[in-house]
Design a protein around this motif. Sequence first.
Motif, mmCIF file in Angstrom:
data_model
loop_
_atom_site.group_PDB
_atom_site.id
_atom_site.type_symbol
_atom_site.label_atom_id
_atom_site.label_comp_id
_atom_site.label_asym_id
_atom_site.label_seq_id
_atom_site.Cartn_x
_atom_site.Cartn_y
_atom_site.Cartn_z
ATOM 1 N N ASP B 227 33.609 73.518 -9.268
ATOM 2 C CA ASP B 227 34.430 73.912 -9.752
ATOM 3 C C ASP B 227 34.664 75.390 -9.072
ATOM 4 O O ASP B 227 34.481 76.518 -10.018
ATOM 5 N N PRO B 228 35.204 75.852 -8.106
ATOM 6 C CA PRO B 228 35.175 77.481 -7.590
ATOM 7 C C PRO B 228 36.553 78.291 -8.350
ATOM 8 O O PRO B 228 36.301 79.194 -8.390
ATOM 9 N N SER B 229 37.071 77.841 -9.397
ATOM 10 C CA SER B 229 37.222 78.654 -10.590
ATOM 11 C C SER B 229 36.450 79.301 -11.476
ATOM 12 O O SER B 229 37.021 80.433 -12.334
ATOM 13 N N ILE B 230 35.938 79.153 -11.121
ATOM 14 C CA ILE B 230 34.553 79.308 -12.208
ATOM 15 C C ILE B 230 33.896 80.466 -11.875
ATOM 16 O O ILE B 230 33.423 81.034 -10.632
ATOM 17 N N GLY B 231 34.428 81.547 -12.464
ATOM 18 C CA GLY B 231 33.051 83.100 -12.593
ATOM 19 C C GLY B 231 31.996 83.464 -12.910
ATOM 20 O O GLY B 231 30.899 83.651 -11.974
ATOM 21 N N ILE B 232 32.279 82.870 -14.408
ATOM 22 C CA ILE B 232 30.649 83.231 -14.999
ATOM 23 C C ILE B 232 30.984 81.332 -16.023
ATOM 24 O O ILE B 232 31.454 81.759 -16.921
ATOM 25 N N LEU B 233 29.499 81.396 -15.748
ATOM 26 C CA LEU B 233 29.466 79.688 -16.820
ATOM 27 C C LEU B 233 28.466 80.232 -17.531
ATOM 28 O O LEU B 233 26.760 80.311 -17.259
ATOM 29 N N GLN B 234 28.145 80.428 -18.781
ATOM 30 C CA GLN B 234 27.180 80.834 -20.163
ATOM 31 C C GLN B 234 27.207 79.023 -20.689
ATOM 32 O O GLN B 234 27.708 78.696 -21.439
ATOM 33 N N SER B 235 25.616 78.964 -21.028
ATOM 34 C CA SER B 235 24.760 78.127 -21.344
ATOM 35 C C SER B 235 24.897 79.135 -22.876
ATOM 36 O O SER B 235 24.954 80.005 -23.369
ATOM 37 N N VAL B 236 24.618 77.934 -23.974
ATOM 38 C CA VAL B 236 24.692 77.912 -25.558
ATOM 39 C C VAL B 236 22.909 77.982 -25.293
ATOM 40 O O VAL B 236 22.428 77.150 -25.811
ATOM 41 N N PRO B 237 22.337 79.547 -25.625
ATOM 42 C CA PRO B 237 21.019 79.371 -25.826
ATOM 43 C C PRO B 237 20.122 78.406 -27.447
ATOM 44 O O PRO B 237 20.998 79.482 -28.134
ATOM 45 N N ILE B 238 18.833 78.205 -27.331
ATOM 46 C CA ILE B 238 18.828 77.532 -28.646
ATOM 47 C C ILE B 238 17.472 78.644 -28.807
ATOM 48 O O ILE B 238 16.815 78.632 -28.284
ATOM 49 N N PRO B 239 17.822 79.512 -29.944
ATOM 50 C CA PRO B 239 16.629 80.519 -30.347
ATOM 51 C C PRO B 239 15.491 79.269 -30.930
ATOM 52 O O PRO B 239 15.712 77.766 -31.350
ATOM 53 N N ALA B 240 14.346 79.031 -30.118
ATOM 54 C CA ALA B 240 13.503 78.247 -30.656
ATOM 55 C C ALA B 240 11.663 79.302 -30.167
ATOM 56 O O ALA B 240 12.239 80.606 -29.552
ATOM 57 N N GLY B 241 10.970 78.374 -30.480
ATOM 58 C CA GLY B 241 9.476 79.721 -30.337
ATOM 59 C C GLY B 241 8.527 80.346 -31.298
ATOM 60 O O GLY B 241 7.499 80.872 -31.074
ATOM 61 N N ARG B 242 9.466 81.016 -32.071
ATOM 62 C CA ARG B 242 8.695 81.649 -33.692
ATOM 63 C C ARG B 242 8.557 80.496 -34.547
ATOM 64 O O ARG B 242 8.842 79.590 -34.736
ATOM 65 N N SER B 243 7.334 81.326 -35.115
ATOM 66 C CA SER B 243 6.812 81.000 -36.411
ATOM 67 C C SER B 243 7.393 81.793 -38.201
ATOM 68 O O SER B 243 7.009 81.162 -39.119
ATOM 69 N N SER B 244 7.663 82.434 -37.420
ATOM 70 C CA SER B 244 7.908 83.651 -38.648
ATOM 71 C C SER B 244 8.932 82.756 -39.697
ATOM 72 O O SER B 244 10.174 82.444 -39.568
ATOM 73 N N LEU B 245 9.289 83.143 -40.824
ATOM 74 C CA LEU B 245 10.327 82.486 -42.163
ATOM 75 C C LEU B 245 11.247 82.922 -41.201
ATOM 76 O O LEU B 245 12.617 81.738 -41.583
ATOM 77 N N HIS B 246 11.485 84.180 -41.209
ATOM 78 C CA HIS B 246 12.672 84.311 -40.912
ATOM 79 C C HIS B 246 13.256 83.749 -39.611
ATOM 80 O O HIS B 246 14.901 83.254 -39.108
ATOM 81 N N ALA B 247 13.139 84.498 -38.872
ATOM 82 C CA ALA B 247 12.905 82.795 -36.991
ATOM 83 C C ALA B 247 13.014 82.303 -37.416
ATOM 84 O O ALA B 247 14.355 81.042 -37.018
ATOM 85 N N ARG B 248 12.568 80.835 -38.120
ATOM 86 C CA ARG B 248 12.331 79.580 -37.874
ATOM 87 C C ARG B 248 14.002 79.613 -39.057
ATOM 88 O O ARG B 248 13.996 78.560 -38.139
ATOM 89 N N LEU B 249 14.458 80.124 -40.094
ATOM 90 C CA LEU B 249 15.578 79.946 -40.029
ATOM 91 C C LEU B 249 17.090 79.792 -39.563
ATOM 92 O O LEU B 249 17.560 79.242 -39.397
ATOM 93 N N GLN B 250 17.012 81.253 -38.651
ATOM 94 C CA GLN B 250 17.700 81.418 -37.448
ATOM 95 C C GLN B 250 17.287 80.068 -36.793
ATOM 96 O O GLN B 250 18.733 79.340 -35.912
ATOM 97 N N GLN B 251 16.369 79.708 -36.135
ATOM 98 C CA GLN B 251 16.683 78.592 -35.460
ATOM 99 C C GLN B 251 16.761 77.253 -36.092
ATOM 100 O O GLN B 251 17.235 76.221 -34.871
ATOM 101 N N PHE B 252 16.384 77.491 -36.900
ATOM 102 C CA PHE B 252 16.784 75.717 -38.524
ATOM 103 C C PHE B 252 18.929 75.734 -38.589
ATOM 104 O O PHE B 252 19.321 74.678 -37.595
ATOM 105 N N SER B 253 19.537 77.129 -38.254
ATOM 106 C CA SER B 253 20.995 77.102 -38.883
ATOM 107 C C SER B 253 21.360 77.058 -37.280
ATOM 108 O O SER B 253 22.693 76.960 -37.053
ATOM 109 N N ALA B 254 20.563 77.573 -35.780
ATOM 110 C CA ALA B 254 21.014 77.826 -34.592
ATOM 111 C C ALA B 254 21.525 76.279 -33.818
ATOM 112 O O ALA B 254 22.611 75.577 -33.593
#
Lengths: 165, 702
Positions: B227-254
């Motif tokens: 698709d030569p019309s695309i200038g920027i293609l953004q993926s949706v990064p998934i939060p992962a890899g952390r172990s604190s409760l705060h981070a796990r909440l974000q990982q779960f909700s994402a």
Amino acid sequence: MNDISRQDAVTWQQSQERVLHYLKALGLPPVQSLEIVLETMARATAHLAKTSAKQIHPTPVAMRFLRQVLSERNLSLADLPEKQPIDARPNNTVSALVDPCACDEDYRPGMPPEYRRAMPAMPELRRGSMLPQMQQSGSIKNILVSLLNLAVRQNLSRNASENDK
Amino acid sequence: MTNRERYNLQWERIAYRRRLLLGVLIGVTAFVASGYMAMVLPYRGSTAIEVAIVFFFALLFAWISIGFWTSLLGFITLLGDQKQWHPTRHLDKNGSQPAVELQPTAILLPIYNEDVRDVFHRLVAIIRSLKQTRKAEHFHFFVLSDTTKPDLWVEEERAWASACRKTDSFGSLFYRHRTPNIKHKSGNIADFCRRWGRAYKYMVVLDADSIMSGQTLVRMVQIMEQDPSIGILQSVPIPAGRSSLHARLQQFSAQMYGPMFAAGLHYWQLGDAQYWGHNVIIRVDPFMKHCALPRLSGSPPLGGDILSHDFVEAALMRRAGWGVWLSCDLDGSYEEPPPTLIEELIRDRRWCQGNLQHLRLLFTRGLFPAHRYLFLNGAMSYISALLWLIFLSLSSIEALAMAFFEPDYFPRTGSLFPDWQVWNPEWMLVILVATVIILFLPKVLSLILALVIRRRAAEFGGWFKAVLSLIGEVFFSTLLAPLRMLAHSKFVFITLLGSNSGWNPATRSDQGTTWRQAFRYHGGGMLMAVLWGAIFFLMNRSFFWWLIPILAPLALAAPISVWTSKPRVGAAFRRIGIFLTATEVAPPPELQLAKQAVQSAQAEPAMGTFSHLRGFVRAVVDPKVFCLHRAIRPRYPRVSPKIAERLNQLVKKAVVDGPHNLTDEEKKQLLYHPASLIKLHQLVWELPDGQSARQWGVSRIG
């Protein structure tokens, strides 16, 4: 013994250990290290015997002769045993780092040519330009002032047209 | 008309209709809700303060409606599973396009005073994942360092050489250290473009905590090629890899809500999507031509370098006629969330300033309306918190006025009839229920989508645990919302007053928040909440109970902040199966590779005579590290006699006083100039055994 009688035997011991320590840091094979140590200490001893200066600490002298010996032997990190971990790519020479002249652009005798080629931490440059083109239309304050002026002008023109009627 | 223009016209028409629909839905929702709010108020919105309350309520309700309608549209889209405008439609059923020849692609990793070990472990994982695709020869990796700490700089060089050895990537993994940190991350990437940009057709930009699978990288290049019309293609990064409760909440909700919300964003944005600054592929040529950022007039915080460069670059790319697309169905893209609430808020401080700067670009010539909206939307992400605080304050003033003053039955002059204040609790209930639906229905729909339609219950620990996790996430997000509200309000306020956030490196380790840090950060808000609550407990107790969901979390901010930051608390929830995610239950190969890289590094014994030394000292003393640093420096700079003399003095100071008496600036000066470093190396090794030699680590005695 008389030659080194002026020097503290302990300091000579420390110098020898310093040289060995450096060679261990380079990771040279033990036999080669011992040879270099012997040669270095022999030269240092002879030098201090010739000079009439007293109370010279042998360590700096020994280290300078070590650099000389390494430079003469043109040692390369490729000579190291394979299983030794190295922090630099093979073909970088050790002698260059101990030769103060190696920092110059000019080539010096004894310096292998491959050292002059920098490690490929970065590829060849392919330069391009990247110039800002965005035009900023003005600060928020300016925009608000222009909107206000526009509203005032519109109000004035409306009043003028009403007066005309 | 070119093919690109023709293609753009097609989706632009569809996007216009979709955005109109979204606008109408939001407008109607906010209008109806604010009408009810006006009826609920004692004077039915006829006094000045009640007009203000209704106005702020309308803005806030419109704001939360955006998320609601976006999620709902995303839910409907995912039910239909249409891929007409998805960039991944170019890929076959296996998710690839083998016939497409890959073009040279640079993968950029800009870093700034990061944890060297973690960054390079992730990088090694990405390289290994890419090599498994057997297409790694089309990719070059660039570690673009803006590190200002000399010790970290040296460690980065060592880590680079080690990564090259481990992955056999000499000649494809490069390291560049930039001396002046001009324009932060955007300047770092622009520097790459100016030096090497012409050698690559695409560039993938990562963050220091990003991981992308090799397959995803290959797919993104294939999509760009198709698709030569695309200038920027953004993926949706998934939060992962952390172990604190705060981070796990974000990982779960994402991972639970993210897919639906991303689909909704894609639905109405199409080719006017956002660029989030990382886990993205960019077409280099148009980026270099059109996306260079100027410096804004005036001084920081609202002038100077543009901090949140990604949104602006996307707008500029779109202005030049290239699409900016969000690929909501491309997996294999991950990032690590902030481990603690305070770290998240420190990051938000910078983002808040960057997003408020965007308001200055709102009327820039040539930008598309969608991107002007995105600028406004970004600023509103933080301004809405201040609006909420103002709304609460006005409501509190109204409640206090009701407690202190007699009701005014004739608020309008000249009126013969009294204006009775009628309390309609059912209308208040309607507003409350509507707000709850707006806020929580999308979460329920996400659950239905994940468990019923996509049958992904196992990824969340099963049906029962998924539902419990959702309830838990709702509870914690309700608890944390007032804390974020207060912090964001403060950020907006102090930014508008002229305070500059700067760009501080993130703390990405799971060490937790100490009580001291928590009280320092949240103490003011806690005191305010207690006073606010005390006043209404005494003056207007019925209103006090309405404020409890806001004031209680604020009053307990420090314990909440500390407790949610603890990795052991997160681990305890994990043991009972709450907030589990797919990346924990069945880690994808690239995350496993990253974990293996960490474990194998920990298992390796420290090698080398000077393994106990680090950073600058090791560069001076260890001949191999010294040699490495010298070899990486591209050129020996010639210096004036004055500077040479100053460097000589510096060398003498270093030898006599030892490394610990050198400032970071002095260490950097020595690292920049190999001639001085050589001299220092020689002199240090010549030191007689004694304290100086011990300070440098060359003495074997004592």
